[in-house]
Design a protein around this motif. Structure first.
Motif, PDB file in Angstrom:
ATOM      1  N   PHE A  55       0.832  -1.203   0.000  1.00 20.42           N
ATOM      2  CA  PHE A  55       0.000   0.000   0.000  1.00 20.42           C
ATOM      3  C   PHE A  55       0.867   1.254   0.000  1.00 20.42           C
ATOM      4  O   PHE A  55       0.672   2.173  -0.809  1.00 20.42           O
ATOM      5  N   GLU A  56       1.861   1.291   0.874  1.00 17.92           N
ATOM      6  CA  GLU A  56       2.739   2.456   0.959  1.00 17.92           C
ATOM      7  C   GLU A  56       3.554   2.631  -0.321  1.00 17.92           C
ATOM      8  O   GLU A  56       3.740   3.759  -0.810  1.00 17.92           O
ATOM      9  N   ALA A  57       4.030   1.521  -0.888  1.00 15.90           N
ATOM     10  CA  ALA A  57       4.832   1.603  -2.112  1.00 15.90           C
ATOM     11  C   ALA A  57       4.006   2.127  -3.284  1.00 15.90           C
ATOM     12  O   ALA A  57       4.509   2.886  -4.131  1.00 15.90           O
ATOM     13  N   LYS A  58       2.735   1.763  -3.361  1.00 16.06           N
ATOM     14  CA  LYS A  58       1.884   2.249  -4.444  1.00 16.06           C
ATOM     15  C   LYS A  58       1.638   3.756  -4.313  1.00 16.06           C
ATOM     16  O   LYS A  58       1.611   4.471  -5.320  1.00 16.06           O
ATOM     17  N   LEU A  59       1.466   4.231  -3.089  1.00 16.34           N
ATOM     18  CA  LEU A  59       1.302   5.674  -2.897  1.00 16.34           C
ATOM     19  C   LEU A  59       2.567   6.413  -3.316  1.00 16.34           C
ATOM     20  O   LEU A  59       2.499   7.471  -3.972  1.00 16.34           O
ATOM     21  N   ASP A  60       3.717   5.874  -2.945  1.00 20.34           N
ATOM     22  CA  ASP A  60       4.995   6.503  -3.326  1.00 20.34           C
ATOM     23  C   ASP A  60       5.121   6.587  -4.849  1.00 20.34           C
ATOM     24  O   ASP A  60       5.522   7.627  -5.396  1.00 20.34           O
ATOM     25  N   ALA A  61       4.803   5.488  -5.536  1.00 22.14           N
ATOM     26  CA  ALA A  61       4.937   5.456  -6.992  1.00 22.14           C
ATOM     27  C   ALA A  61       3.980   6.442  -7.653  1.00 22.14           C
ATOM     28  O   ALA A  61       4.347   7.142  -8.616  1.00 22.14           O
ATOM     29  N   LEU A  62       2.774   6.539  -7.143  1.00 20.16           N
ATOM     30  CA  LEU A  62       1.773   7.442  -7.714  1.00 20.16           C
ATOM     31  C   LEU A  62       2.224   8.895  -7.582  1.00 20.16           C
ATOM     32  O   LEU A  62       2.172   9.675  -8.556  1.00 20.16           O
ATOM     33  N   ALA A  63       2.673   9.269  -6.387  1.00 20.88           N
ATOM     34  CA  ALA A  63       3.114  10.651  -6.169  1.00 20.88           C
ATOM     35  C   ALA A  63       4.368  10.971  -6.989  1.00 20.88           C
ATOM     36  O   ALA A  63       4.491  12.071  -7.543  1.00 20.88           O
TER      37      ALA A  63
END
Length: 333
Positions: free
Chosen positions: A312-320
């Motif tokens: 979940f955290e990695a997907k937010l990082d990639a999106l931003a």
């Protein structure tokens, strides 16, 4: 093309919160009505909310959601905590292996302020607050009506109920109405116009951009056309599960001034790289040359509740990161 990186909310519980809730004696998660949680339970949810907001800020998202740690029944939550609703047994959540309790409406629905209270607490941690609500049509599909007795009356009542909840919100920068049922169980002739009317009722209750986001597919043509009749500011498209169909919809019928693109798979643990996210964004914009939007929201295509915390955290990082890179490229150009 201004980009805004955000999410559809409904985050996974932080690991420590999950363990603490499981250990608290006598706590059956999800069985407590809003405002009735013992102080020790309320404190766990407060900590989870703060963690969710810290995670979004650390990732670099532009808008921050409350995280919905208390939403054990997912999109059905605003009903399952309402005094006019009895909660039935466990039923399937759409077409996957998610489950929630059946909310049975037994009396006239009135707003409780439950979502607004959580947003007020979230507002203590961020100046870029985004609200999330289920859309009225999806809520009608998830619930059982044992009071209104007519599908049209029930849908209208849910629109009024959600509008009442939204009217109590603190200042927010956007409201995302999540309407997956418009794609998975689309309304037919007549109900499609009534669904648009109910959405319009909710959208009129807030002084902020309102984006209606569907997922798990694309809307039928007539449903999408009716949706555009509502006084909304943006539509959301799932470019993971139905990219071609959604691009065709926008090409044929247009879109409001804002658009939200689901570019990250909220149901899969495979973490997309920023390059993949950019490629999906480029693919969409190339399919619609000359179409310009005041705001383009970049989001996961669904809620993220069932992902492990690290994914979940990695997907937010990639999106931003992808949003920042595209913005920087356009500035340099």
């Amino acid at each position: 093309m201004p980009l805004t990186a955000t999410t559809l909310g409904l985050f996974p519980l932080p690991d420590d919160a999950r363990e603490t809730l499981a250990d608290l004696k006598g706590h059956q998660k999800g069985d407590l009505v809003s405002g009735d949680e013992p102080p020790e339970i309320e404190a766990v949810y407060d900590d989870a909310r703060a963690t969710h907001l810290d995670t979004q800020q650390a990732a670099g998202l532009d808008l921050h959601v409350e995280g919905q740690a208390r939403w054990d029944d997912m999109l059905a939550h605003p009903l399952t905590v309402n005094d006019a609703v009895d909660t039935g047994g466990i039923v399937r959540y759409y077409d996957n292996n998610n489950f929630y309790r059946d909310p049975i409406v037994t009396d006239a629905l009135e707003a409780s302020g439950d979502v607004a209270r959580d947003l007020e607490r979230a507002g203590e941690h961020t100046d870029s607050l985004q609200a999330v609500l289920p859309g009225p049509y999806s809520l009608a599909e998830l619930a059982t009506d044992d009071y209104y007795g007519d599908d049209a009356d029930f849908l209208a009542a849910l629109g009024d109920f959600l509008a009442g909840e939204a009217a109590e919100f603190p200042d927010v920068d956007a409201l995302f109405l999540l309407e997956p049922s418009l794609a998975t169980d689309p309304p037919g002739d007549g109900p499609d116009a009534r669904a648009s009317d109910a959405i319009d009722t909710v959208a009129s209750a807030v002084d902020a951009p309102v984006i209606v986001q569907s997922y798990w597919g694309a809307l039928p043509d007539k449903v999408y056309a009716h949706l555009l009749d509502a006084d909304i500011d943006g539509v959301g498209l799932d470019l993971v599960s139905a990219p071609d169909d959604n691009a065709v919809l926008v090409g044929e019928y247009g879109a409001p001034d804002a658009i939200s693109l689901g570019l990250v798979d909220g149901q899969n643990t495979l973490v997309e790289s920023p390059d993949i996210i950019e490629e999906r964004l480029d693919w969409f914009t190339e399919r619609l040359p000359g179409m310009d939007f005041t705001t383009t929201y970049l989001t996961p295509n669904t809620e993220l509740f069932h992902l492990p915390t690290n994914k979940f955290e990695a997907k937010l990082d990639a999106l931003a990161t992808a949003a920042d890179r595209v913005d920087a490229t356009e500035v340099d150009a």
